[in-house]
Design a protein around this motif. Structure first.
Motif, PDB file in Angstrom:
ATOM      1  N   GLU A  54       5.315 -18.333  -5.426  1.00  0.00           N
ATOM      2  CA  GLU A  54       5.421 -18.248  -3.964  1.00  0.00           C
ATOM      3  C   GLU A  54       6.084 -16.932  -3.546  1.00  0.00           C
ATOM      4  O   GLU A  54       5.627 -16.249  -2.614  1.00  0.00           O
ATOM      5  CB  GLU A  54       6.228 -19.442  -3.433  1.00  0.00           C
ATOM      6  N   LYS A  55       7.148 -16.571  -4.248  1.00  0.00           N
ATOM      7  CA  LYS A  55       7.844 -15.340  -3.887  1.00  0.00           C
ATOM      8  C   LYS A  55       7.039 -14.100  -4.268  1.00  0.00           C
ATOM      9  O   LYS A  55       7.101 -13.076  -3.591  1.00  0.00           O
ATOM     10  CB  LYS A  55       9.232 -15.305  -4.541  1.00  0.00           C
ATOM     11  N   ARG A  56       6.281 -14.163  -5.328  1.00  0.00           N
ATOM     12  CA  ARG A  56       5.416 -13.033  -5.708  1.00  0.00           C
ATOM     13  C   ARG A  56       4.383 -12.775  -4.614  1.00  0.00           C
ATOM     14  O   ARG A  56       4.108 -11.620  -4.254  1.00  0.00           O
ATOM     15  CB  ARG A  56       4.747 -13.306  -7.054  1.00  0.00           C
ATOM     16  N   LYS A  57       3.803 -13.838  -4.099  1.00  0.00           N
ATOM     17  CA  LYS A  57       2.823 -13.688  -3.016  1.00  0.00           C
ATOM     18  C   LYS A  57       3.492 -13.148  -1.752  1.00  0.00           C
ATOM     19  O   LYS A  57       2.931 -12.274  -1.069  1.00  0.00           O
ATOM     20  CB  LYS A  57       2.158 -15.045  -2.733  1.00  0.00           C
ATOM     21  N   GLU A  80       2.856  -9.640   0.501  1.00  0.00           N
ATOM     22  CA  GLU A  80       2.680  -9.656   1.961  1.00  0.00           C
ATOM     23  C   GLU A  80       3.630  -8.671   2.634  1.00  0.00           C
ATOM     24  O   GLU A  80       3.234  -7.922   3.535  1.00  0.00           O
ATOM     25  CB  GLU A  80       2.922 -11.066   2.508  1.00  0.00           C
ATOM     26  N   LEU A  81       4.878  -8.659   2.184  1.00  0.00           N
ATOM     27  CA  LEU A  81       5.859  -7.744   2.758  1.00  0.00           C
ATOM     28  C   LEU A  81       5.513  -6.295   2.430  1.00  0.00           C
ATOM     29  O   LEU A  81       5.707  -5.393   3.259  1.00  0.00           O
ATOM     30  CB  LEU A  81       7.265  -8.082   2.250  1.00  0.00           C
ATOM     31  N   ALA A  82       5.002  -6.069   1.217  1.00  0.00           N
ATOM     32  CA  ALA A  82       4.617  -4.708   0.828  1.00  0.00           C
ATOM     33  C   ALA A  82       3.517  -4.184   1.735  1.00  0.00           C
ATOM     34  O   ALA A  82       3.520  -3.000   2.125  1.00  0.00           O
ATOM     35  CB  ALA A  82       4.168  -4.693  -0.625  1.00  0.00           C
ATOM     36  N   GLU A  83       2.568  -5.049   2.091  1.00  0.00           N
ATOM     37  CA  GLU A  83       1.501  -4.648   3.003  1.00  0.00           C
ATOM     38  C   GLU A  83       2.046  -4.436   4.418  1.00  0.00           C
ATOM     39  O   GLU A  83       1.727  -3.444   5.083  1.00  0.00           O
ATOM     40  CB  GLU A  83       0.403  -5.719   3.020  1.00  0.00           C
TER      41      GLU A  83
END
Length: 403
Positions: free
Chosen positions: A191-194, A198-201
């Motif tokens: 969940e945190k990897r996903k 998202e935050l990187a984008e």
């Protein structure tokens, strides 16, 4: 004759750098019989010395003119193809995507080449807190601002990270050891990897996924790498043969977007021209003649036994106020004392009693601040040494906390 003050000539990039505190600790370990939990190395008893010796002799006898000659910067082609195919078979990279893979002189060089290719003075890097000292010093050497985000039981604190991203617009890179983290041993949840992607984008930063321990899982279920979830080319994936074959041969690999890789290759040409060709060919010879997966299975079995035994000994001998992580793989776990205790000072006392560990301060962004945590390695000591060392350390910790 008066010597000039050479320090006045140092570049801004290196003038404030200090030697790896972990390397410096090794200088204290000359005392005979000392039990060290301070290292970060594989168990040397598990090195496939006979097999590597046989392969090396064959390479030099039959392919010495290639092994002793210059090579292309990208790496020895057969080894590079083997690594690419393995990354594809593991689902880490996709076939025929805009990705390139090169062979580097250990995973550390991959961090450095990617940093050199991306960072300008004043750019910021987010690191897990605690983190790997080699990564921290690399970012410091490029005059990057470094922000720390605490590691929770399931990985980096996403709320803290997002607050930091909202506050600072100069964040260009996030560095993570998402699987069996160094030094904590913690694995980031899927969940945190996903969420991280998202935050990187959303905030437009790159992710360095350092994964030297990922194949050393001895408990729990596999979690997909961040790189395998990346659809935009934001992840620089850093791998190594150091922890699964031999750290001394200095052979690693890096996989990332082709355009970034072009810059990294040019930087590598300046640094060392190419990775040691003989070492690359020996690694490739081992991989094609023997089963790396069978070898890794032996590592996982041994490290799993040692980790479980160290945890049992800690539960038995440590004071109740000192907690520890319970890794599912890798070679480290992390211990936490109550706030206010200085494990750097306690480490000096431990060495006097014949035991060594790594003070947590060496793994923090501010390595001068008092820190109550410490890192333990379970891969190199025997089970007898683990019990003896943990008991000795437990007695000292009980004295320190008054239990």
């Amino acid at each position: 004759i008066t010597n000039m003050d050479i320090k006045t000539k140092f570049s801004d990039k290196v003038k404030d750098l200090e030697a790896s505190a972990i390397r410096e600790i090794f200088k204290l370990l000359d005392k005979p019989g000392i039990i060290s939990f301070a290292g970060g190395a594989p168990d040397p008893e598990l090195f496939p010395c006979d097999e590597l010796s046989e392969v090396a002799a064959d390479v030099l006898k039959n392919n010495g003119k290639i092994a002793l000659q210059y090579c292309v910067t990208e790496g020895y082609a057969p080894l590079r193809d083997w690594v690419k195919n393995r990354l594809v078979s593991q689902g880490i990279v996709k076939e025929n995507d805009n990705n390139e893979t090169i062979i580097v002189s250990g995973g550390q060089q991959g961090i450095d080449l990617a940093s050199k290719s991306l960072l300008n003075p004043g750019d910021a890097v987010v690191c897990e807190q605690p983190s790997f000292i080699g990564g921290l010093n690399c970012f410091r050497s490029y005059n990057a601002e470094i922000y720390g985000v605490k590691v929770q039981s399931d990985g980096i604190d996403m709320e803290e990270l997002e607050a930091l991203l909202k506050q600072h617009s100069n964040i260009k890179i996030l560095y993570t050891i998402a699987t069996f983290q160094n030094p904590s041993g913690i694995t980031m949840s899927l969940e945190k990897r996903k969420k991280l992607l998202e935050l990187a984008e959303q905030y437009d930063f790159m992710i360095f996924e350092d994964n030297p321990y990922g194949e050393l899982r001895f408990a729990g279920d596999d979690v997909p790498t961040i790189k395998s979830l990346d659809t935009q080319g934001r992840v620089v994936y850093l791998g190594s043969f150091s922890k699964i074959l031999s750290p001394g041969i200095r052979v690693g690999f890096t996989s990332c977007d082709k355009e970034l890789m072009e810059r990294m290759i040019i930087c590598k040409q300046v640094q060392d021209v190419h990775t040691n060709v003989l070492a690359q060919m020996v690694v490739y010879g081992f991989l094609t003649k023997y089963s790396i997966d069978e070898h890794i299975s032996k590592l996982k079995e041994t490290y799993g036994e040692k980790c479980r035994f160290m945890c049992e000994c800690m539960d038995k001998y440590f004071p109740s106020s000192v907690s520890h992580t319970v890794p599912e793989g890798g070679i480290f776990l992390f211990c936490e004392m109550p706030d206010g205790y200085d494990t750097k000072a306690i480490m000096a006392k431990a060495v006097d009693r014949g035991v060594a560990f790594v003070p947590g301060s060496t793994t923090m962004i501010d390595d001068k601040a008092v820190c109550s945590s410490f890192r333990m390695n379970y891969s190199t000591a025997s089970k007898e040494q683990i019990e003896s060392g943990i008991k000795t350390l437990g007695d000292l910790l009980k004295e320190e906390v008054g239990e």
